[in-house]
Structures are given as C-alpha cells and as structure tokens.
Write a protein that holds these residues in place. Structure first.
Motif, PDB file in Angstrom:
ATOM      1  N   LEU A 374       0.838  -1.182   0.000  1.00 29.71           N
ATOM      2  CA  LEU A 374       0.000   0.000   0.000  1.00 29.71           C
ATOM      3  C   LEU A 374       0.883   1.244   0.000  1.00 29.71           C
ATOM      4  O   LEU A 374       2.078   1.189   0.251  1.00 29.71           O
ATOM      5  CB  LEU A 374      -0.916  -0.010   1.219  1.00 29.71           C
ATOM      6  N   LEU A 375       0.262   2.379  -0.278  1.00 26.83           N
ATOM      7  CA  LEU A 375       1.013   3.627  -0.370  1.00 26.83           C
ATOM      8  C   LEU A 375       1.299   4.187   1.011  1.00 26.83           C
ATOM      9  O   LEU A 375       0.386   4.375   1.825  1.00 26.83           O
ATOM     10  CB  LEU A 375       0.232   4.648  -1.199  1.00 26.83           C
ATOM     11  N   ASP A 376       2.556   4.425   1.263  1.00 25.35           N
ATOM     12  CA  ASP A 376       2.981   5.112   2.487  1.00 25.35           C
ATOM     13  C   ASP A 376       3.646   6.417   2.052  1.00 25.35           C
ATOM     14  O   ASP A 376       4.709   6.411   1.449  1.00 25.35           O
ATOM     15  CB  ASP A 376       3.965   4.233   3.269  1.00 25.35           C
ATOM     16  N   GLU A 377       2.995   7.535   2.351  1.00 24.41           N
ATOM     17  CA  GLU A 377       3.486   8.827   1.882  1.00 24.41           C
ATOM     18  C   GLU A 377       4.521   9.451   2.805  1.00 24.41           C
ATOM     19  O   GLU A 377       4.850  10.626   2.658  1.00 24.41           O
ATOM     20  CB  GLU A 377       2.309   9.789   1.696  1.00 24.41           C
ATOM     21  N   THR A 378       5.067   8.651   3.707  1.00 21.08           N
ATOM     22  CA  THR A 378       6.114   9.168   4.594  1.00 21.08           C
ATOM     23  C   THR A 378       7.333   9.597   3.775  1.00 21.08           C
ATOM     24  O   THR A 378       7.788   8.878   2.890  1.00 21.08           O
ATOM     25  CB  THR A 378       6.538   8.091   5.609  1.00 21.08           C
ATOM     26  N   VAL A 379       7.861  10.769   4.063  1.00 20.03           N
ATOM     27  CA  VAL A 379       9.034  11.297   3.374  1.00 20.03           C
ATOM     28  C   VAL A 379      10.201  11.320   4.356  1.00 20.03           C
ATOM     29  O   VAL A 379      10.078  11.858   5.466  1.00 20.03           O
ATOM     30  CB  VAL A 379       8.778  12.713   2.827  1.00 20.03           C
ATOM     31  N   VAL A 380      11.306  10.713   3.962  1.00 18.90           N
ATOM     32  CA  VAL A 380      12.505  10.676   4.791  1.00 18.90           C
ATOM     33  C   VAL A 380      13.512  11.678   4.233  1.00 18.90           C
ATOM     34  O   VAL A 380      13.802  11.666   3.024  1.00 18.90           O
ATOM     35  CB  VAL A 380      13.119   9.260   4.812  1.00 18.90           C
ATOM     36  N   LEU A 381      14.024  12.541   5.092  1.00 13.90           N
ATOM     37  CA  LEU A 381      14.977  13.550   4.646  1.00 13.90           C
ATOM     38  C   LEU A 381      16.341  12.923   4.368  1.00 13.90           C
ATOM     39  O   LEU A 381      16.775  12.015   5.078  1.00 13.90           O
ATOM     40  CB  LEU A 381      15.123  14.643   5.696  1.00 13.90           C
ATOM     41  N   LEU A 382      16.992  13.414   3.331  1.00 14.99           N
ATOM     42  CA  LEU A 382      18.335  12.965   2.977  1.00 14.99           C
ATOM     43  C   LEU A 382      19.330  13.979   3.531  1.00 14.99           C
ATOM     44  O   LEU A 382      19.354  15.134   3.100  1.00 14.99           O
ATOM     45  CB  LEU A 382      18.487  12.849   1.458  1.00 14.99           C
ATOM     46  N   SER A 383      20.133  13.543   4.461  1.00 10.70           N
ATOM     47  CA  SER A 383      21.090  14.453   5.090  1.00 10.70           C
ATOM     48  C   SER A 383      22.179  14.865   4.101  1.00 10.70           C
ATOM     49  O   SER A 383      22.730  14.034   3.380  1.00 10.70           O
ATOM     50  CB  SER A 383      21.733  13.773   6.305  1.00 10.70           C
ATOM     51  N   GLN A 384      22.483  16.155   4.086  1.00 15.06           N
ATOM     52  CA  GLN A 384      23.538  16.686   3.228  1.00 15.06           C
ATOM     53  C   GLN A 384      24.854  16.873   3.979  1.00 15.06           C
ATOM     54  O   GLN A 384      25.826  17.394   3.420  1.00 15.06           O
ATOM     55  CB  GLN A 384      23.095  18.027   2.639  1.00 15.06           C
TER      56      GLN A 384
END
Length: 892
Positions: A374-384
């Motif tokens: 199923l769709l999980d719209e959680t967004v994980v930040l990419l550390s710079q």
C-alpha cells in the motif's frame, strides 16, 4: 533551480506485479510496471515552477520497489492550519492563488495532481506554497501500475468515486477509462479551503466506504453540496461571513457537475485575486541552449534581500539542485540505506507466501496482504552533512569559476586547496574519476560555465572534453562536439512523425530488442520516443533508407536526452553525416565494402601477423566488423561502455572508428592467433569483456602512428581543403577526406584496387610532411624528426638501379623488386635490407614507378610480418615537379 533552503526527501512504494506466466499481445513477457513508471517519471523531472517541488530521481529497487527523490520542506499546510493563520481571508486567498498557479503550470504540461491534500501542500522558509507528490498519478499512468488508489478519499470528487478502481485493458495494458482531468484538483482545493475556514478536518475518523457514500449523495439533484459540507465542518456561519468573492470561489470549486466546474486555468483569473491585487509569477528565469531567440532576453538579475545575507557562506545552496543531488550520490548517498535506517524497508522472512484458508465462520487463516504494497506517503529527509563535509576544504572561489582567465581552462587542472590533488585524479581511470566527488565538483562547475557560453566557448569545450566529460553534462557536451546549433525544437516539430510510412513495421520490430536491459529504454515511454526520433530521421532524409542498426545508433542519444527528443534527433542528424556518410543508402554495399577494405589495410599496417593469420583462415572483416561500424559499436557494447567510447570518438575524425576497430583486435591479438575460424566466429558472436580505457588509448596511439591519407575513402564526407574550424583541438580530430587540390593529393581508388593491395597508400603530401623534406621542398629545409632525433619514416625504392640513379628521394634505400626475394620468399641480404630490418618502428613507404611492383613488394613485406608498410600513391613520378628528387652520390 538553486538548492536554497530546500532539502531532499525520499519516499517509496511498490508497483503492481505481473504474473510470471503472463505475456503481452506480441508474445513477449510483460514489461514490469516499475520500469513503466521509471519511463513516465522522466517527464516530471522537466517541471520547474516557483510553486511546485522539483522531482530529481526515480530509482528502481528489488521486488518492484521504487524510490522517489524530490525537493522537500518540513513545514506543510497540515501543520500550519491549526494555528488559525489561514482563517484570515487574505492568507487563504493568497494560499489558493499560489496553489492554483502550481496546478495551472502542471496542467500545461499534461500533469494532474489527483493527490492534493494538506500534507502535500508544503510551505517553504518564506511561507510560499510548494506542491509536493504531484506526480504519483501521472507516473503510475492514472494508477494503472500500482495496486493502491492514488489520492485521499475525503478530497475526491464524485466523478472519481463513480469511476471506481482502475481497470486495465489486457491487450494494450492501458486504463479502460480516461484518466482524471485538472478539474478534480479544483474540487480538492475547495474542500481544503473549507477545512481551513472551519479549523476542522472533513469526515475525520470516518471509513473510506462511508466517505464514498457521503460524496455520492452529492449527485442527488436537490443536494446542496456547500451546505452539506459546511454542516459537517460546523462552519455555516463562517462561510456566510466571507466576502462574496471568496464565497463564489469556493462554490465554483465544489460544483458537482464537472462540465460546469472551472479548471485551474480559469480559476486563476478569478476576480477575487484581482481584488486582492495578486499577480501570477512568471516561469523561472533561464534560457534554452539551442534556440534562435536571444538567450539573455528574459534573464533577470536576482534581487538580494536581508534574508539572503545568511546564504553568503553557504555556497552549495547557490548551486543547481540537480548538481547538488548528483554530488550527494557521489559522496556516498544511499537511498536504500536511508530508508532501511528509517524503518521503511524491512527484511522479510525466507518464507513469505503461506496458503490462506477460510473457515466456515469466515475467519481467514494464513498470511494477509502485505501492508508494504500500500502507499505510504512518509518522506525521509536525505542528510547533506556528508556531502558538505567532503566539500568543506574547497576554496569558495571554486564555486564561481571565471572563464576569462585562461589558467582556469585545463592545461593540467587547477590546483586544489584540499588534500586531494586534482592533477593526480585526472590521470586515474575514468570509472574512478566519475566517482570522485571533489574532482566531479570542479568539473561540473567548469562545464556548467562552458556550456552556458556555447557556442562562443566551443573551442574550450573541445579542449576540456579531451580530458574527460562529466556524466551530468555529457548530453550537452556531445551536442557541442557535434556542433548542434539553431532552433532544434522548431526543426523537429516541423517533421511529420505520425503519418504511417513503409518502415514502421521494421522499426516496431527493432525497438523492443534494442538495449532492453537498460531500464529507461525498456519502458513504453522510451519505445514511443524511439519511434518518433527514428521516423523523424527517415522522413527528413528521403535519400536514405532505414537499415537495422539505426536504432542502436539512436539509443545513446535518446538515453542521454530522454526529455529532449529534438536534441536527440539533432545529435543523430549531425552524427551520421560525419561518421556514417552514405551508409544508409538503399545500395550501401560499395560504401561498406570500401570501409572494410580500408580497415583491412589498417590491420595489415599495424598488425601484419594477425592480418596474415585471419586472412589464412578466412576470417575476413565482413564476418564480424559490419555491426561494429554500422552502429559505431553501439550494437556490440552496453550503453555504460558506449558513452565512454563515444566521449573520445566524437573528438576524432570520420576515420577514427577504424582505429578503434584495430585497437579491439589488438586487445585480442594472442587469442585470435591461437584460434581457428570457428573459434573466431564464436569470440565475436558475443563481444567478450574488453578493457575499454586501454582500447581508447590504443586507438589514439594507432591513429598518431598512421599517416592521415592511409584512411582516405572516396565515400567519406569530403571537407574543404585544410579547413581548420576548431582551434586548439587535437590532431586526431582533423580529417584527411578532403577534395583533391593537386597531383600530390590522394585520389579515389576502385574497390578492386583496394582489395588487390594489402597495404594502405599514402599521398605525396603525407610523404613530404612526414619525411626529411617538410616545408618548401625546393629549399630542402631541415629534416623533421621525432623528439629523440630519430626519423619518422623509411622510403624504400623498388625500381631498378639504373632508374634509381636517375632520380631518388633523399634518404631512401634501393631494394630492386626483381632481385629482392630468394626462391624461399625471404629478402636477400644486402645493406639496404639490413637498414630495413633495423627500422621496424618506422613507417615504411614503398616507392616505385607506375605499375604493380611497389604494391607487390609491400604485400611481400606484410607476408613477412613487417609493420607500418604502405605505398606511395601514383609512384615516384608524382614528385618529379617538386624539386625533391636528387641524384645519389657516386659509389666509392
């Protein structure tokens, strides 16, 4: 667009899986839905607007997993609505206006959001709207490629719910019903506006089934939609207190009949926005590299504000977002690792599928549906942080390279203040340089400036490309090397690519077999682009026909210019005349046979032992080399190797592919000598692993050790005499296929003449340039020699002694053909033969009078495995008017 205060966010979902035994209408296995999504996603990368988040990448993982990287901000409307800020009419109108501008821009590019919600309306650091996750509906082809619905039920309009789940036509693999249009987003915007006014969520805590029933009630003729929703949200009085303009706006958004509901292009001009004196933002400043318009016309200088002072020391934030993401990947960025760390990717037990059993009481035993599908719209930040740490030692001036200072253009490379010496890195193998983040940083900065200055910086681009080409700019660098200019989009649009033609069937057969291991080119989107580009070339070149192999030639250009068909077409249009002139004639046999004959001469020139062996077993170039040259090796090498090969090929002249062919044979020299005919056929039936970087180095060296006229072909595209249009470019970019200007020039030879000789011919011009009489022949200027003082060639005169005494080339040796060989076929020992045997590394030019003696003598030298043997075209008589010939000194 610049990175600014934006961050990178990654989300993931699964594409729907096909049954293993299911095939398409053509009998081939179905293309995985994840590959289809990757193909459609590429269009989203081209969208760039002030009020939408930029898509950066779509990475395909295992088991149909897809990872989407997008511009992201931590603040969104769902977090801000509770503050009551948007209950203010001014703020609400401004918000609606910015959302509509983003939707309108997307609609202009055939994209519908269909997933608009408070969570997907992000707010940047200045509080401006950034629409996020707007590409899910488009990339999944209206939800056809996933097993979950796209969009939130509480914001879906009645016509979407009435259409039901997406149904797929098994033959075409496309949705049965047309996809949703822009008006569905207008309904969602109306619902969100009422939520903001009320401070409550619509149908919060209600099941999706009940929400669907509630929405379907709106279809009743006597239903007052606005009153029903306001009653649910308890905001009837608040709605009445709004201005008539905002009230009218919301009512238009929530019009049940989609034929009467306005779309974003109409609503963005609503009088409410005029009253509030809101103006639309123009598209982002920028220019198209290939256009007939003034590229600087719409450019504006940025206006610095007090907030911009904070960015003074953050130079990376001023760089293009695609560049930063590219460097982030090089600095060790791992999408799967980030998702695993966030718990978004979980390892499954070895046994993942257990049988299900339904008992009489309705209880189901066994494994249920995997929630990960199923769709999980959680967004994980990419550390710079890791990238910034890697670039922390770079001098700030490196971010703003100036091109007016010639020292910034590579002679070696600019010194680096960091611990890594870029000059040392530049000498490393290409695969290592392309993964070095600091080296790529400097190359990207430099090339970005050079490309922006094209065509005025053409010479500098040529010079830098001789060092290497960064993958991020490879498509534009190739276009510059091919000298593509003008309004290419208008030219491409003017070509009829839709009317059926005779080659459509063959193109349709070839495309599904062309580099289908490549995820992008295997997608249906790529197949459609392939067809248009190929048809454009066939239609615009009526003198040529479609030959198998044209699809392979097109593949590298299309893969690099996937979102710019016009540039892919312009590149292949410039590439074919340069390297494959007349190869696509209906009767191309004379052209190819001449090409192969010249190739055979080069093999004999540099690898005579191998030439003798392959000729002895009957393994001629016709059996293996035609696919090499007809596709410029694109058919026999994977694309990841082709791009590296073509980086050098595009710097070379029309004959450079011949040297690459010789370099390939050189790499298999020992194996080929030990093989018979059948083993050689098997070796090249599937190109074995090859050290491509060594092959390129060998090809350049072979080129530099070959007289220019040795590869003269009458069917090559002839260039004006001594036409040097690219200053400061390497020698191997020059071409000898020039129109004969005098008797010293090379002239066309018949195919029979080429086949009768094992060695190449060189022109008198080449002889004069390489020999001891360079410059004005009559003045007999000092000899031209190598850097170590040794001569470049040895002239072997095979005329009789009497003729030789009446006029000879200075420095030549006389070996009369009639008495040169013993009955056993060996050279008869004499001082001249001793000199010949001691000159193995020199170019050996066999000179004689008109006749076959010179070519026969040269053939015999090849038989004896002498390298670098050639003959003088038209014999020694062509030099009689140059003043070079002299009388040998009398013997003592």
């Amino acid at each position: 667009m610049a990175l600014g205060k934006a961050q990178f966010g990654v989300s993931t979902f699964f594409a729907a899986s096909h049954s293993n035994d299911k095939c398409g209408a053509n009998g081939l296995p179905l293309t995985p839905n994840s590959i289809k999504i990757v193909g459609r996603f590429q269009h989203l990368k081209t969208l760039d607007h002030h009020h939408i988040c930029k898509y950066l990448d779509c990475v395909r993982g295992r088991h149909e997993r897809l990872m989407i990287v997008q511009e992201h901000y931590t603040n969104n409307l769902n977090l801000g609505w509770k503050t009551g800020k948007f209950q203010s009419e001014d703020n609400l109108v401004k918000l609606a206006f910015e959302v509509l501008q983003g939707l309108y821009y997307m609609n202009q590019h055939e994209v519908t959001h269909r997933n608009l919600s408070m969570d997907n309306i992000l707010l940047d650091t200045e509080g401006k709207v950034k629409l996020s996750n707007f590409g899910m509906y488009y990339m999944t082809n209206g939800g056809a490629y996933v097993s979950f619905p796209v969009g939130q039920m509480c914001y879906m309009c009645p016509e979407v719910i009435c259409s039901g789940p997406v149904q797929i036509d098994e033959e075409t693999e496309l949705p049965v019903l047309p996809p949703s249009g822009p008006k569905v987003d207008v309904w969602s915007l109306g619902c969100i506006a009422l939520e903001l006014i009320s401070g409550m969520k619509l149908w919060e805590g209600v099941s999706n089934q009940q929400i669907a029933r509630n929405v379907l009630v709106f279809l009743k003729p006597d239903c007052d939609v606005i009153n029903s929703i306001c009653t649910e949200l308890k905001c009837v009085e608040k709605l009445q207190s709004l201005s008539p303009y905002l009230n009218d706006f919301i009512r238009k958004c929530l019009t049940v009949d989609p034929t009467h509901r306005p779309d974003p292009s109409e609503l963005v001009h609503h009088e409410m926005f005029t009253v509030h004196k809101l103006k639309q933002v123009s598209p982002r400043n920028g220019y198209h590299l290939f256009t007939s318009k003034l590229r600087c016309k719409d450019l504006e200088l940025p206006e610095l504000t007090e907030n911009d002072v904070e960015l003074d020391n953050d130079h990376l934030s001023e760089r293009n977002m695609e560049e930063v993401y590219y460097l982030w990947r090089l600095a060790g960025g791992d999408l799967e690792g980030v998702l695993k760390k966030a718990g978004m990717i979980k390892a499954k037990p070895p046994v993942t599928i257990l049988p299900s059993l339904t008992l009489d009481n309705g209880e189901v035993l066994g494994q249920g549906r995997d929630q990960m599908e199923l769709l999980d719209e959680t967004v994980v930040l990419l550390s710079q942080d890791q990238l910034r740490q890697r670039l922390s030692d770079i001098d700030e001036k490196s971010y703003y390279k100036l091109l007016e200072d010639e020292s910034t253009i590579t002679e070696g490379l600019p010194s680096s203040p960091s611990n890594v010496d870029l000059n040392d890195t530049a000498s490393l193998p290409l695969v290592i340089k392309e993964k070095d983040v600091e080296y790529q940083f400097h190359r990207v900065i430099l090339y970005e400036r050079l490309i922006n200055g094209y065509p005025y910086k053409k010479a500098h681009i040529w010079k830098e490309a001789r060092v290497d080409v960064p993958p991020l700019f490879r498509n534009l660098v190739w276009a510059a090397l091919l000298e593509v200019e003008g309004d290419i989009q208008a030219q491409y649009d003017s070509i009829d690519k839709e009317t059926p033609i005779g080659t459509d069937r063959q193109i349709a057969v070839d495309i599904p077999r062309c580099h289908q291991y490549h995820e992008l080119l295997a997608s249906p989107t790529a197949h459609a682009k392939f067809k248009r580009v190929l048809k454009a070339w066939v239609v615009s070149h009526p003198e040529y026909v479609y030959w198998q192999g044209l699809d392979s030639l097109c593949a590298p250009f299309l893969a690099l210019n996937f979102n710019n068909e016009a540039l892919a077409y312009a590149c292949i249009k410039a590439f074919i005349p340069k390297y494959l002139h007349k190869f696509f004639l209906k009767d191309n046999s004379p052209v190819i046979q001449e090409y192969l004959a010249v190739f055979s001469h080069l093999i004999a020139f540099h690898e005579p032992e191998l030439s003798n062996h392959m000729e002895g077993i009957g393994f001629i170039p016709d059996l293996y080399a035609i696919p090499w040259f007809l596709t410029m090796f694109a058919h026999v090498f994977p694309l990841n190797k082709i791009v590296h090969l073509w980086d050098t090929l595009l710097l070379g002249n029309s004959s450079f592919p011949l040297y690459i062919g010789v370099a390939i044979l050189k790499q298999f020299h020992d194996r080929l000598l030990s093989f018979g005919f059948n083993e050689c056929i098997l070796l090249f039936s599937d190109m074995p692993v090859i050290d491509l970087q060594q092959c390129v180095k060998d090809a350049i060296q072979i080129f530099c050790n070959t007289p220019k006229s040795a590869t003269y072909r009458q069917h090559a595209k002839q260039t004006p005499k001594k036409n040097e249009t690219r200053p400061n470019v390497s020698y191997y970019s020059r071409d000898y296929n020039e129109k004969p200007s005098n008797e010293l020039s090379m002239e066309p030879l018949t195919l029979d003449e080429l086949r009768s000789e094992k060695c190449p011919r060189i022109s008198a011009e080449d002889l004069l340039e390489l020999g001891e009489f360079i410059g004005n022949a009559n003045t007999r200027s000092p000899t031209k020699k190598r850097g170590n003082g040794k001569p470049l060639l040895l002239v072997i005169d095979v005329r009789g002694p009497d003729e030789f005494k009446r006029g000879m080339i200075p420095g030549s040796v006389n070996i009369p053909f009639q008495s040169a060989f013993s009955p056993e076929g060996d050279l008869v020992t004499c001082p001249a033969v001793t000199t010949l045997k001691q000159s193995k590394s020199l170019v050996k030019v066999v000179v004689g009078s008109r006749g076959r003696n010179a070519s026969n003598f040269a053939n015999e030298l090849v038989r004896l495995d002498y390298t670098r043997v050639c003959t003088l075209h038209n014999g020694i008589d062509v030099l009689r008017h140059t003043g070079i010939l002299s009388v040998p000194p009398p013997e003592i």
